[in-house]
Write a protein that holds these residues in place. Structure first.
Motif, PDB file in Angstrom:
ATOM      1  N   UNK A   8       0.870  -1.175   0.000  1.00 45.62           N
ATOM      2  CA  UNK A   8       0.000   0.000   0.000  1.00 45.62           C
ATOM      3  C   UNK A   8       0.904   1.220   0.000  1.00 45.62           C
ATOM      4  N   UNK A   9       0.738   2.086  -0.980  1.00 46.23           N
ATOM      5  CA  UNK A   9       1.543   3.294  -1.068  1.00 46.23           C
ATOM      6  C   UNK A   9       0.627   4.432  -1.517  1.00 46.23           C
ATOM      7  N   UNK A  10       1.030   5.650  -1.230  1.00 45.05           N
ATOM      8  CA  UNK A  10       0.174   6.791  -1.538  1.00 45.05           C
ATOM      9  C   UNK A  10      -0.161   6.925  -3.017  1.00 45.05           C
ATOM     10  N   UNK A  11       0.794   6.620  -3.881  1.00 48.50           N
ATOM     11  CA  UNK A  11       0.575   6.828  -5.320  1.00 48.50           C
ATOM     12  C   UNK A  11       1.008   5.587  -6.091  1.00 48.50           C
ATOM     13  N   UNK A  12       0.923   5.675  -7.395  1.00 50.64           N
ATOM     14  CA  UNK A  12       1.333   4.578  -8.269  1.00 50.64           C
ATOM     15  C   UNK A  12       2.849   4.569  -8.510  1.00 50.64           C
ATOM     16  N   UNK A  26      -0.442  -4.476  -5.453  1.00 51.86           N
ATOM     17  CA  UNK A  26      -0.063  -3.087  -5.166  1.00 51.86           C
ATOM     18  C   UNK A  26      -1.316  -2.233  -5.278  1.00 51.86           C
ATOM     19  N   UNK A  27      -1.524  -1.358  -4.298  1.00 53.95           N
ATOM     20  CA  UNK A  27      -2.674  -0.451  -4.324  1.00 53.95           C
ATOM     21  C   UNK A  27      -2.249   0.936  -3.857  1.00 53.95           C
ATOM     22  N   UNK A  28      -2.740   1.946  -4.538  1.00 57.14           N
ATOM     23  CA  UNK A  28      -2.479   3.335  -4.156  1.00 57.14           C
ATOM     24  C   UNK A  28      -3.544   3.785  -3.165  1.00 57.14           C
ATOM     25  N   UNK A  29      -3.113   4.247  -1.998  1.00 55.29           N
ATOM     26  CA  UNK A  29      -4.060   4.669  -0.969  1.00 55.29           C
ATOM     27  C   UNK A  29      -4.677   6.030  -1.271  1.00 55.29           C
TER      28      UNK A  29
END
Length: 151
Positions: A8-12, A26-29
């Protein structure tokens, strides 16, 4: 090593690197759909970042009797709505660092399983520039100062 890993990360921006390092998902929060799509799905969350996050939103991602572990410390208090814990009997925990014995066990484990660190080696003269990069989240992995460059 058998775990299904989701980053999980803020952006791509870190997607490619996360997948290359072995993440399964992978997912952008920053995408509000992420929290809806992943609700109640994780057994554990390892929070390695220092900035303040909405802990309650992340708690909603956890399934029954699951735990977020925070190892990144924020300078600000992290608000917690205790009702976020009740529904699925969730826990919250943190860890600053391990003992010398635990650190050695971790290093032995990494050596046995050929787990290595991704680092960016810098010269001592780059410290101020690197600090600015840290402030703007322009960091990949960890910085290591080449001690041979110290005056």
């Amino acid at each position: 090593m058998g775990a299904e890993v989701t980053v999980l990360s803020r952006s791509e921006a870190k997607r490619e690197a996360a997948i290359a390092l072995g993440a399964d998902h992978y997912h952008a929060t920053s995408d509000v759909e992420t929290f809806k799509t992943l609700a109640n799905t994780f057994d554990a969350i390892l929070n390695t970042i220092s900035p303040l996050i909405d802990l309650n939103a992340y708690l909603a991602l956890l399934g029954l009797r699951s735990t977020p572990v925070t190892v990144g410390a924020t300078a600000e208090p992290m608000p917690l709505n205790v009702f976020s814990l009740f529904g699925n009997e969730r826990n919250v925990t943190g860890s600053q660092f391990g003992s010398i014995r635990q650190t050695q066990e971790m290093l032995d484990f990494c050596a046995e399983h050929q787990v290595t660190a991704e680092v960016e080696v810098i010269g001592a003269d780059q410290i101020n520039d690197v600090y600015e990069r840290v402030l703007t989240s322009d960091v990949r992995y960890r910085f290591v100062i080449d001690t041979a460059t110290l005056a």
